[in-house]
Design a protein around this motif. Structure first.
Motif, mmCIF file in Angstrom:
data_model
loop_
_atom_site.group_PDB
_atom_site.id
_atom_site.type_symbol
_atom_site.label_atom_id
_atom_site.label_comp_id
_atom_site.label_asym_id
_atom_site.label_seq_id
_atom_site.Cartn_x
_atom_site.Cartn_y
_atom_site.Cartn_z
ATOM 1 N N LYS B 125 0.827 -1.199 0.000
ATOM 2 C CA LYS B 125 0.000 0.000 0.000
ATOM 3 C C LYS B 125 0.867 1.257 0.000
ATOM 4 O O LYS B 125 0.615 2.203 -0.733
ATOM 5 N N LEU B 129 0.654 4.240 -2.948
ATOM 6 C CA LEU B 129 -0.069 5.431 -2.510
ATOM 7 C C LEU B 129 0.298 6.713 -3.279
ATOM 8 O O LEU B 129 -0.592 7.476 -3.657
ATOM 9 N N VAL B 132 -1.596 6.714 -6.330
ATOM 10 C CA VAL B 132 -3.020 6.889 -6.062
ATOM 11 C C VAL B 132 -3.333 8.367 -5.808
ATOM 12 O O VAL B 132 -4.318 8.905 -6.293
ATOM 13 N N TYR B 161 -6.342 3.741 -10.763
ATOM 14 C CA TYR B 161 -6.768 4.669 -9.723
ATOM 15 C C TYR B 161 -7.156 6.025 -10.301
ATOM 16 O O TYR B 161 -7.206 7.030 -9.595
ATOM 17 N N ALA B 251 -9.012 9.996 -0.299
ATOM 18 C CA ALA B 251 -8.342 8.997 -1.144
ATOM 19 C C ALA B 251 -8.070 7.669 -0.457
ATOM 20 O O ALA B 251 -7.794 6.692 -1.109
ATOM 21 N N VAL B 252 -8.118 7.636 0.830
ATOM 22 C CA VAL B 252 -7.833 6.366 1.470
ATOM 23 C C VAL B 252 -9.087 5.838 2.145
ATOM 24 O O VAL B 252 -9.486 6.270 3.206
ATOM 25 N N ALA B 253 -9.683 4.894 1.458
ATOM 26 C CA ALA B 253 -11.044 4.488 1.794
ATOM 27 C C ALA B 253 -11.306 4.067 3.248
ATOM 28 O O ALA B 253 -12.256 4.542 3.849
ATOM 29 N N PRO B 254 -10.481 3.182 3.806
ATOM 30 C CA PRO B 254 -10.858 2.633 5.113
ATOM 31 C C PRO B 254 -10.999 3.695 6.188
ATOM 32 O O PRO B 254 -11.680 3.478 7.170
ATOM 33 N N ARG B 256 -12.276 6.547 5.707
ATOM 34 C CA ARG B 256 -13.391 7.456 5.415
ATOM 35 C C ARG B 256 -14.532 7.109 6.351
ATOM 36 O O ARG B 256 -14.852 5.947 6.580
#
Ligand code: ADP
Ligand code: MG
Lengths: 194, 257
Positions: B125, B129, B132, B161, B251-254, B256
């Motif tokens: 990740k 990143l 991304v 992305y 941009a970083v889903a978890p 959110r």
């Protein structure tokens, strides 16, 4: 072979010579590494070899027990299994003389290839070497043939796309994936020169 | 305005760090430029920018407990704002890659061009990143099969992305190589344009040894000319009025809510 005594940076037993060569490349070591395969020790033999480096790129190899240098020297201490690697730094000027000995020199990628069987690292090392040291003829025709094979390239791309998607979910990055993946990545018909 | 570029290649040693600083210095003639060493696992931009002994680095911003302010890790060097990263493996392991988003967002609020020196790998990740987070990538290639193949891969990741390709820099081109034909062929697969063909040059290594970017160490070297040409071709966009910082934040889903 005479190399000026260096300053010992670290000495440890590693499972894989590649790790040492990679670290030395990344830190752009100027100096030498003494390799001592450990299994031979158990058999009561001493196997020991030295590889010297300039800015992380191998220059000379020498088997200190058989007193053979160059590519043949490398093979003398290319023994699988754990090896003790002692990393020494030496002043570049002090090493320059030793590096004159033509018959002990090895191509930049050779230690990675012979000691570790790591073709990728060999290539990375070659890439990091100064122009004069890189082997003749990066094969331009090979590059052109590669780029001319649109099918093979599409395969690389679609594989990478799938891999990117799979990993995105692994890493929790699903939500930021573009919706139109696949379409947007289609090969354009002609040169894209915006 | 701000546009964030990830300088990427998918393969080590192609010249990403060299290119990041060279493009940064060239762009700094016209823009406010911030350069970030986002290669957090194998940072070396600090050595190229004379920041070996920087006290606070990106690592400190990525580790919760360190409690450093973003501005503490920004160094004004060579006309750019430079955010180096440390080289400690322990710090890398303690770092939370997700925090990069916040750091980038904060830096984006206050600059025209953000350049992210990106990792060679795509296997984690923290390695993807930068790609991304960026608006577009600049792909640094050598005219070899493995480099082109890795460049295609990183581009595919970026496109996945929604990150476009701004262009391609061919680096370490040898005098006997004419990359025009290769560049034209490659243009069928890479987006954007061929930004430049940078020759193999001893000045690049000398600059690295001096701890200076190429454009500071040898501004008249042909490689420096080529990087300036690349920068001139890069049409910096202003993100269409989108709030870049906001985009980064989501941009970083978890994380959110
Ligand atoms: N145009 C060039 N000519 C000669 N050497 C170069 C050139 N570009 C990069 N290098 C050298 O190649 C090595 C890798 O470059 P670097 O910018 O650190 O690549 P990356 O960040 O992609 O790993 C460095 O030793 C650098 O000095
Ligand atoms: Mg780098």
């Amino acid at each position: 072979m005479r190399i000026p005594r260096g300053e010992l940076r670290r000495s440890r037993v590693v499972d894989d010579a590649a790790a040492v060569l990679r670290a030395v490349l990344d830190e752009e070591l100027t100096g030498y590494v003494v390799f001592e395969p450990q299994d031979a020790l158990l058999l009561g033999e001493t196997t020991r070899g030295v590889v010297t480096f300039e800015d992380g790129v191998p220059v000379l190899a020498y088997d200190t027990e058989r007193e053979v240098g160059g590519r043949d020297g490398l093979e003398g201490f290319a023994v699988t299994g754990p090896t003790r690697a002692a990393v020494h730094a030496v002043d570049a000027d002090a090493l320059a003389d030793a590096h004159e000995v033509e018959e002990f020199r090895v191509p930049p990628g050779e230690p990675a290839r012979v000691l570790a069987g790591d073709e990728r690292l060999a290539e990375r090392t070659t890439d990091a070497a100064p122009a004069a040291r890189r082997e003749e003829g990066r094969d331009r025709s090979a590059v052109e043939a590669f780029l001319a094979d649109a099918d093979a390239i599409e395969e690389i791309r679609s594989e990478a796309r799938e891999e990117a998607r799979a990993r995105a979910s692994e890493w929790g990055l699903d939500d930021v994936l573009a919706d139109d993946v696949g379409d947007s990545a289609a090969i354009e018909p002609g040169p894209d020169s915006r | 305005m701000v546009e964030a570029f990830a300088v990427a290649s998918g393969k080590g040693g192609t010249g990403k760090t060299t290119s990041t600083l060279a493009l940064g210095m060239a762009l700094a003639e016209d823009y406010d430029v911030t350069v970030i060493d986002a290669d957090t696992g194998m940072a070396n931009l600090l050595f190229h920018a004379g920041l070996d002994d920087a006290d606070v680095t990106l690592h400190d911003l990525l580790i919760d407990e360190r409690d450093a302010a973003v501005s503490d890790a920004v160094y004004e060097r060579f006309g750019m704002s430079v955010v180096p990263c440390g080289t400690s493996l322990a710090a890398f392991e303690a770092a939370d890659p997700g925090r990069l988003r916040d750091v980038v967002a904060e830096l984006a609020a206050d600059t025209d061009v953000l350049l992210l020196d990106s990792p060679a790998a795509l296997g984690s990740k923290s390695a993807v990143l930068p790609v991304v987070l960026a608006d577009r990538i600049v792909v640094v290639l050598q005219p070899t099969v493995p480099s082109l193949s890795d460049g295609l891969k990183v581009q595919e990741y970026a496109h996945s992305y929604g990150t476009d390709t701004a262009g391609v820099v061919f680096n370490r081109v040898r005098p006997d190589e004419n990359v025009d034909a290769i560049a034209e062929q490659a243009g069928r697969y890479f987006g954007g344009q061929t930004l430049a063909s940078v020759p193999e040059s001893d000045a690049v290594r000398a600059a690295r040894r001096e701890g200076k970017p190429l454009l500071a160490h040898a501004p008249d070297d042909p490689a420096a000319d080529a990087f300036r040409e690349a920068a001139a071709r890069l049409d910096v966009r202003d993100g269409d009025g989108r709030d870049v910082a906001e985009r980064f934040k989501s941009a970083v889903a978890p994380e959110r809510i």
